[in-house]
Motif scaffolding. Structure first.
Motif, PDB file in Angstrom:
ATOM      1  N   PRO A  12       5.047  10.617  -1.097  1.00 42.19           N
ATOM      2  CA  PRO A  12       5.645   9.332  -0.686  1.00 42.19           C
ATOM      3  C   PRO A  12       4.581   8.290  -0.365  1.00 42.19           C
ATOM      4  N   GLU A  13       4.842   7.069  -0.798  1.00 37.88           N
ATOM      5  CA  GLU A  13       3.984   5.949  -0.432  1.00 37.88           C
ATOM      6  C   GLU A  13       4.380   5.465   0.957  1.00 37.88           C
ATOM      7  N   GLU A  14       3.596   4.560   1.517  1.00 38.65           N
ATOM      8  CA  GLU A  14       3.923   4.005   2.827  1.00 38.65           C
ATOM      9  C   GLU A  14       5.199   3.178   2.732  1.00 38.65           C
ATOM     10  N   VAL A  15       6.108   3.394   3.662  1.00 37.62           N
ATOM     11  CA  VAL A  15       7.388   2.690   3.662  1.00 37.62           C
ATOM     12  C   VAL A  15       7.242   1.410   4.469  1.00 37.62           C
ATOM     13  N   VAL A  16       7.489   0.271   3.821  1.00 41.93           N
ATOM     14  CA  VAL A  16       7.445  -1.014   4.519  1.00 41.93           C
ATOM     15  C   VAL A  16       8.769  -1.757   4.401  1.00 41.93           C
ATOM     16  N   GLY A  17       9.688  -1.246   3.621  1.00 46.29           N
ATOM     17  CA  GLY A  17      10.989  -1.890   3.422  1.00 46.29           C
ATOM     18  C   GLY A  17      12.085  -0.849   3.430  1.00 46.29           C
TER      19      GLY A  17
ATOM     20  N   TYR B 248      10.991   8.158   1.153  1.00 47.37           N
ATOM     21  CA  TYR B 248      10.347   7.438   0.058  1.00 47.37           C
ATOM     22  C   TYR B 248      10.779   5.980   0.063  1.00 47.37           C
ATOM     23  N   PRO B 249       9.876   5.062  -0.334  1.00 42.30           N
ATOM     24  CA  PRO B 249      10.309   3.683  -0.565  1.00 42.30           C
ATOM     25  C   PRO B 249      11.294   3.642  -1.734  1.00 42.30           C
ATOM     26  N   VAL B 250      12.282   2.797  -1.645  1.00 42.26           N
ATOM     27  CA  VAL B 250      13.333   2.713  -2.661  1.00 42.26           C
ATOM     28  C   VAL B 250      12.745   2.414  -4.043  1.00 42.26           C
ATOM     29  N   LYS B 251      11.814   1.508  -4.109  1.00 46.68           N
ATOM     30  CA  LYS B 251      11.233   1.126  -5.393  1.00 46.68           C
ATOM     31  C   LYS B 251      10.472   2.293  -6.029  1.00 46.68           C
ATOM     32  N   GLN B 252       9.815   3.138  -5.224  1.00 49.18           N
ATOM     33  CA  GLN B 252       9.119   4.296  -5.768  1.00 49.18           C
ATOM     34  C   GLN B 252      10.111   5.271  -6.395  1.00 49.18           C
ATOM     35  N   VAL B 253      11.222   5.510  -5.700  1.00 52.00           N
ATOM     36  CA  VAL B 253      12.255   6.410  -6.233  1.00 52.00           C
ATOM     37  C   VAL B 253      12.811   5.855  -7.534  1.00 52.00           C
ATOM     38  N   GLY B 254      13.108   4.558  -7.559  1.00 52.76           N
ATOM     39  CA  GLY B 254      13.631   3.940  -8.764  1.00 52.76           C
ATOM     40  C   GLY B 254      12.672   4.054  -9.937  1.00 52.76           C
ATOM     41  N   GLN B 255      11.390   3.886  -9.668  1.00 54.06           N
ATOM     42  CA  GLN B 255      10.397   3.974 -10.723  1.00 54.06           C
ATOM     43  C   GLN B 255      10.308   5.397 -11.280  1.00 54.06           C
TER      44      GLN B 255
ATOM     45  N   CYS C 292      20.104   6.391   2.933  1.00 58.02           N
ATOM     46  CA  CYS C 292      19.261   5.222   2.703  1.00 58.02           C
ATOM     47  C   CYS C 292      19.138   4.433   3.996  1.00 58.02           C
ATOM     48  N   ARG C 293      17.962   3.889   4.206  1.00 57.82           N
ATOM     49  CA  ARG C 293      17.714   3.049   5.388  1.00 57.82           C
ATOM     50  C   ARG C 293      17.369   1.652   4.917  1.00 57.82           C
ATOM     51  N   GLY C 294      17.855   0.669   5.673  1.00 58.66           N
ATOM     52  CA  GLY C 294      17.585  -0.725   5.331  1.00 58.66           C
ATOM     53  C   GLY C 294      16.228  -1.161   5.829  1.00 58.66           C
ATOM     54  N   LEU C 295      16.026  -2.458   5.837  1.00 60.32           N
ATOM     55  CA  LEU C 295      14.770  -3.008   6.326  1.00 60.32           C
ATOM     56  C   LEU C 295      14.600  -2.691   7.808  1.00 60.32           C
ATOM     57  N   PRO C 296      13.387  -2.329   8.234  1.00 60.14           N
ATOM     58  CA  PRO C 296      13.166  -2.102   9.659  1.00 60.14           C
ATOM     59  C   PRO C 296      13.340  -3.408  10.430  1.00 60.14           C
ATOM     60  N   LEU C 297      13.877  -3.292  11.620  1.00 56.73           N
ATOM     61  CA  LEU C 297      14.064  -4.481  12.449  1.00 56.73           C
ATOM     62  C   LEU C 297      12.709  -5.015  12.895  1.00 56.73           C
ATOM     63  N   ALA C 298      12.527  -6.297  12.703  1.00 60.96           N
ATOM     64  CA  ALA C 298      11.266  -6.915  13.106  1.00 60.96           C
ATOM     65  C   ALA C 298      11.280  -7.144  14.613  1.00 60.96           C
ATOM     66  N   ALA C 299      10.154  -6.920  15.217  1.00 59.87           N
ATOM     67  CA  ALA C 299      10.036  -7.161  16.648  1.00 59.87           C
ATOM     68  C   ALA C 299      10.104  -8.665  16.897  1.00 59.87           C
ATOM     69  N   ALA C 300      10.674  -9.018  18.025  1.00 60.91           N
ATOM     70  CA  ALA C 300      10.766 -10.430  18.374  1.00 60.91           C
ATOM     71  C   ALA C 300       9.359 -10.978  18.566  1.00 60.91           C
ATOM     72  N   PRO C 301       9.102 -12.167  18.055  1.00 63.80           N
ATOM     73  CA  PRO C 301       7.757 -12.726  18.211  1.00 63.80           C
ATOM     74  C   PRO C 301       7.444 -12.950  19.682  1.00 63.80           C
ATOM     75  N   ALA C 302       6.203 -12.690  20.043  1.00 61.37           N
ATOM     76  CA  ALA C 302       5.777 -12.871  21.431  1.00 61.37           C
ATOM     77  C   ALA C 302       5.874 -14.351  21.788  1.00 61.37           C
ATOM     78  N   ARG C 303       6.352 -14.600  22.981  1.00 57.83           N
ATOM     79  CA  ARG C 303       6.499 -15.985  23.435  1.00 57.83           C
ATOM     80  C   ARG C 303       5.123 -16.545  23.762  1.00 57.83           C
ATOM     81  N   VAL C 304       4.810 -17.660  23.173  1.00 54.46           N
ATOM     82  CA  VAL C 304       3.523 -18.300  23.393  1.00 54.46           C
ATOM     83  C   VAL C 304       3.687 -19.314  24.518  1.00 54.46           C
TER      84      VAL C 304
END
Length: 103
Positions: free
Chosen positions: A26-31, A41-48, A74-86
């Motif tokens: 498996p490649e690194e999962v980012v999506g 596995y990343p979805v695109k790797q499986v499809g390929q 199947c898992r969707g996109l990971p939830l992005a962390a809320a941006p730190a308040r500046v």
């Protein structure tokens, strides 16, 4: 099961996908991802691997739909962390001073 990925029909089976992914690192999962066996596995790797097509030729949604119909998780996109308040310089200085003590 017959499914269409990148405008081409494929007859996919769960055992066929398991066999195709056997030995594939498996490649690194980012999506979006698919759990096949005990690996994620990343979805695109499986499809390929399954379709033998370039990753640019199909969408992740097409592969997710096909893998879900075959019974894979199947898992969707990971939830992005809320941006730190500046803080502005004034807010930062105020925070460093603390709150006033009650009299």
């Amino acid at each position: 099961m017959r499914c269409v990925i990148a405008r081409f029909p494929f007859d996919l089976t769960k055992s066929g996908v398991l066999e195709a992914m056997k030995g594939v690192k498996p490649e690194e999962v980012v999506g979006e991802s698919v759990i096949i066996g005990r690996r994620v596995y990343p979805v695109k790797q499986v499809g390929q691997v399954v379709t033998r097509q370039d990753r640019r030729d199909f969408s992740a949604g097409e592969v997710i739909r096909a893998m879900t119909q075959l019974g894979f998780t199947c898992r969707g996109l990971p939830l992005a962390a809320a941006p730190a308040r500046v803080l502005s310089p004034l807010q930062h200085a105020s925070a460093m001073l603390g709150t006033p003590a009650a009299v």
